[in-house]
Design a protein around this motif. Structure first.
Motif, PDB file in Angstrom:
ATOM      1  N   ASP A  65      -0.111   0.501   0.277  1.00 45.29           N
ATOM      2  CA  ASP A  65      -1.327   0.768   1.040  1.00 45.29           C
ATOM      3  C   ASP A  65      -1.931  -0.574   1.428  1.00 45.29           C
ATOM      4  N   ASP A  66      -3.114  -0.566   1.996  1.00 39.38           N
ATOM      5  CA  ASP A  66      -3.741  -1.812   2.414  1.00 39.38           C
ATOM      6  C   ASP A  66      -4.546  -2.456   1.289  1.00 39.38           C
ATOM      7  N   GLY A  67      -4.358  -1.967   0.095  1.00 43.77           N
ATOM      8  CA  GLY A  67      -5.035  -2.514  -1.077  1.00 43.77           C
ATOM      9  C   GLY A  67      -4.038  -2.792  -2.186  1.00 43.77           C
ATOM     10  N   PRO A  68      -4.299  -2.292  -3.391  1.00 40.93           N
ATOM     11  CA  PRO A  68      -3.487  -2.656  -4.549  1.00 40.93           C
ATOM     12  C   PRO A  68      -2.311  -1.728  -4.867  1.00 40.93           C
ATOM     13  N   VAL A  69      -2.128  -0.637  -4.119  1.00 39.09           N
ATOM     14  CA  VAL A  69      -1.116   0.369  -4.476  1.00 39.09           C
ATOM     15  C   VAL A  69       0.254  -0.011  -3.930  1.00 39.09           C
ATOM     16  N   SER A  70       1.256   0.038  -4.811  1.00 40.10           N
ATOM     17  CA  SER A  70       2.642  -0.174  -4.379  1.00 40.10           C
ATOM     18  C   SER A  70       3.580   0.678  -5.228  1.00 40.10           C
ATOM     19  N   ILE A  93      -1.090   2.995   5.363  1.00 48.27           N
ATOM     20  CA  ILE A  93      -0.016   3.149   4.387  1.00 48.27           C
ATOM     21  C   ILE A  93       1.261   2.739   5.097  1.00 48.27           C
ATOM     22  N   THR A  94       2.008   1.858   4.475  1.00 51.32           N
ATOM     23  CA  THR A  94       3.266   1.376   5.044  1.00 51.32           C
ATOM     24  C   THR A  94       4.415   1.856   4.171  1.00 51.32           C
ATOM     25  N   CYS A  95       5.409   2.452   4.816  1.00 48.31           N
ATOM     26  CA  CYS A  95       6.596   2.966   4.128  1.00 48.31           C
ATOM     27  C   CYS A  95       7.810   2.239   4.686  1.00 48.31           C
ATOM     28  N   VAL A  96       8.622   1.693   3.796  1.00 47.62           N
ATOM     29  CA  VAL A  96       9.781   0.907   4.200  1.00 47.62           C
ATOM     30  C   VAL A  96      11.011   1.457   3.491  1.00 47.62           C
ATOM     31  N   ASP A  97      12.076   1.670   4.252  1.00 46.40           N
ATOM     32  CA  ASP A  97      13.341   2.116   3.681  1.00 46.40           C
ATOM     33  C   ASP A  97      14.412   1.960   4.754  1.00 46.40           C
ATOM     34  N   ALA A  98      15.655   1.830   4.340  1.00 47.46           N
ATOM     35  CA  ALA A  98      16.736   1.701   5.314  1.00 47.46           C
ATOM     36  C   ALA A  98      16.787   2.923   6.230  1.00 47.46           C
ATOM     37  N   CYS A  99      16.680   4.135   5.647  1.00 49.78           N
ATOM     38  CA  CYS A  99      16.769   5.351   6.472  1.00 49.78           C
ATOM     39  C   CYS A  99      15.953   6.516   5.923  1.00 49.78           C
ATOM     40  N   PHE A 100      15.219   6.328   4.840  1.00 50.88           N
ATOM     41  CA  PHE A 100      14.310   7.315   4.254  1.00 50.88           C
ATOM     42  C   PHE A 100      15.013   8.556   3.692  1.00 50.88           C
ATOM     43  N   ARG A 146       9.247   0.580  -9.766  1.00 55.05           N
ATOM     44  CA  ARG A 146       7.945   0.394 -10.378  1.00 55.05           C
ATOM     45  C   ARG A 146       6.851   0.866  -9.442  1.00 55.05           C
ATOM     46  N   ALA A 147       5.846   1.417 -10.049  1.00 56.17           N
ATOM     47  CA  ALA A 147       4.624   1.792  -9.341  1.00 56.17           C
ATOM     48  C   ALA A 147       3.520   0.929  -9.939  1.00 56.17           C
ATOM     49  N   ALA A 148       2.630   0.462  -9.082  1.00 57.68           N
ATOM     50  CA  ALA A 148       1.601  -0.453  -9.579  1.00 57.68           C
ATOM     51  C   ALA A 148       0.301  -0.301  -8.801  1.00 57.68           C
ATOM     52  N   ILE A 149      -0.755  -0.636  -9.477  1.00 60.76           N
ATOM     53  CA  ILE A 149      -2.056  -0.838  -8.845  1.00 60.76           C
ATOM     54  C   ILE A 149      -2.414  -2.278  -9.181  1.00 60.76           C
ATOM     55  N   ASP A 150      -1.966  -3.185  -8.314  1.00 66.77           N
ATOM     56  CA  ASP A 150      -2.103  -4.615  -8.560  1.00 66.77           C
ATOM     57  C   ASP A 150      -2.262  -5.330  -7.216  1.00 66.77           C
ATOM     58  N   VAL A 151      -3.399  -5.934  -7.004  1.00 64.40           N
ATOM     59  CA  VAL A 151      -3.716  -6.573  -5.723  1.00 64.40           C
ATOM     60  C   VAL A 151      -2.707  -7.660  -5.386  1.00 64.40           C
ATOM     61  N   ARG A 152      -2.386  -8.504  -6.334  1.00 64.54           N
ATOM     62  CA  ARG A 152      -1.497  -9.646  -6.071  1.00 64.54           C
ATOM     63  C   ARG A 152      -0.088  -9.217  -5.695  1.00 64.54           C
ATOM     64  N   SER A 153       0.513  -8.324  -6.468  1.00 67.43           N
ATOM     65  CA  SER A 153       1.890  -7.916  -6.156  1.00 67.43           C
ATOM     66  C   SER A 153       1.939  -7.149  -4.840  1.00 67.43           C
ATOM     67  N   ALA A 154       0.933  -6.319  -4.561  1.00 67.15           N
ATOM     68  CA  ALA A 154       0.905  -5.597  -3.293  1.00 67.15           C
ATOM     69  C   ALA A 154       0.765  -6.564  -2.116  1.00 67.15           C
ATOM     70  N   ALA A 155      -0.049  -7.576  -2.271  1.00 61.68           N
ATOM     71  CA  ALA A 155      -0.225  -8.565  -1.203  1.00 61.68           C
ATOM     72  C   ALA A 155       1.076  -9.315  -0.928  1.00 61.68           C
ATOM     73  N   LEU A 156       1.798  -9.682  -1.974  1.00 59.14           N
ATOM     74  CA  LEU A 156       3.082 -10.373  -1.788  1.00 59.14           C
ATOM     75  C   LEU A 156       4.088  -9.479  -1.066  1.00 59.14           C
ATOM     76  N   VAL A 167       6.908  -7.649   4.128  1.00 58.90           N
ATOM     77  CA  VAL A 167       7.085  -6.591   5.127  1.00 58.90           C
ATOM     78  C   VAL A 167       6.542  -7.031   6.478  1.00 58.90           C
ATOM     79  N   ASP A 168       5.417  -7.711   6.494  1.00 56.74           N
ATOM     80  CA  ASP A 168       4.824  -8.158   7.755  1.00 56.74           C
ATOM     81  C   ASP A 168       5.741  -9.102   8.525  1.00 56.74           C
ATOM     82  N   VAL A 169       6.486  -9.943   7.811  1.00 54.11           N
ATOM     83  CA  VAL A 169       7.439 -10.842   8.462  1.00 54.11           C
ATOM     84  C   VAL A 169       8.473 -10.020   9.236  1.00 54.11           C
ATOM     85  N   ILE A 170       8.933  -8.937   8.641  1.00 56.69           N
ATOM     86  CA  ILE A 170       9.925  -8.079   9.307  1.00 56.69           C
ATOM     87  C   ILE A 170       9.272  -7.285  10.435  1.00 56.69           C
ATOM     88  N   LEU A 171       8.089  -6.738  10.186  1.00 55.22           N
ATOM     89  CA  LEU A 171       7.400  -5.950  11.214  1.00 55.22           C
ATOM     90  C   LEU A 171       7.142  -6.767  12.479  1.00 55.22           C
TER      91      LEU A 171
END
Length: 162
Positions: free
Chosen positions: A112-117, A33-40, A129-139, A144-148
């Motif tokens: 998450d590492d699947g469709p949840v965002s 599970i990856t969580c991203v925010d300026a300061c949470f 927005r909350a979604a269970i969508d493989v494509r939007s989560a992958a994008l 995020v991976d570019v920044i990580l």
């Protein structure tokens, strides 16, 4: 697993959606599970029920909670329960600090590492927005991976002193 997607239109709605995202990812067996925010600062990180659920999840093999922020300076003060909890899970919680040139536009999201965002699109008006969508989560994961890849470890589990 519930297919009812939470509505994000208030701060409370954002926090409820984050809880939904954690729970949905956990229920579907996510390993990361990856969580991203300026300061949470708007996240429910000190919520006892959330920490209990994360504890159970992180005790499973090969689980990782990745945190990416501009800074973690305020986390210990705002979230003392989370900070203490994090010490016990230093092996499975990976906090990263984004480089200055990439940190100004960090999104607020949970993946998450699947469709949840879960994403906060407009913090001023609490729209997201909350979604269970493989494509939007992958994008989102690609962004995020570019920044990580350019980020540095941060928010040590313990502070060593002399």
């Amino acid at each position: 697993m519930s297919r009812d997607l939470p509505l994000i239109d208030t701060r409370a709605g954002w926090q409820a959606a984050l809880r939904w995202g954690f729970e949905t990812a956990r229920q579907r067996g996510a390993r990361r599970i990856t969580c991203v925010d300026a300061c949470f600062e708007t996240w429910p990180l000190d919520d006892a029920a959330l920490l209990e659920a994360l504890t159970a999840w992180l005790r499973l093999p090969q689980r990782r909670l990745v945190l990416l922020a501009r800074r973690f300076d305020e986390v210990p003060r705002r979230f003392p329960r989370f900070t203490a909890w994090r010490r016990d899970f230093g092996h499975a919680v990976e906090p990263w600090q984004a480089p200055d040139e990439l940190s100004s536009d960090l999104p607020s999201l949970l993946l998450d590492d699947g469709p949840v965002s879960v994403q906060l699109v407009d913090e001023e008006h609490w729209r997201g927005r909350a979604a269970i969508d493989v494509r939007s989560a992958a994008l989102l994961r690609e962004q995020v991976d570019v920044i990580l890849q350019r980020s540095a470890p941060a928010f040590a589990a313990s502070t060593l002193g002399l």
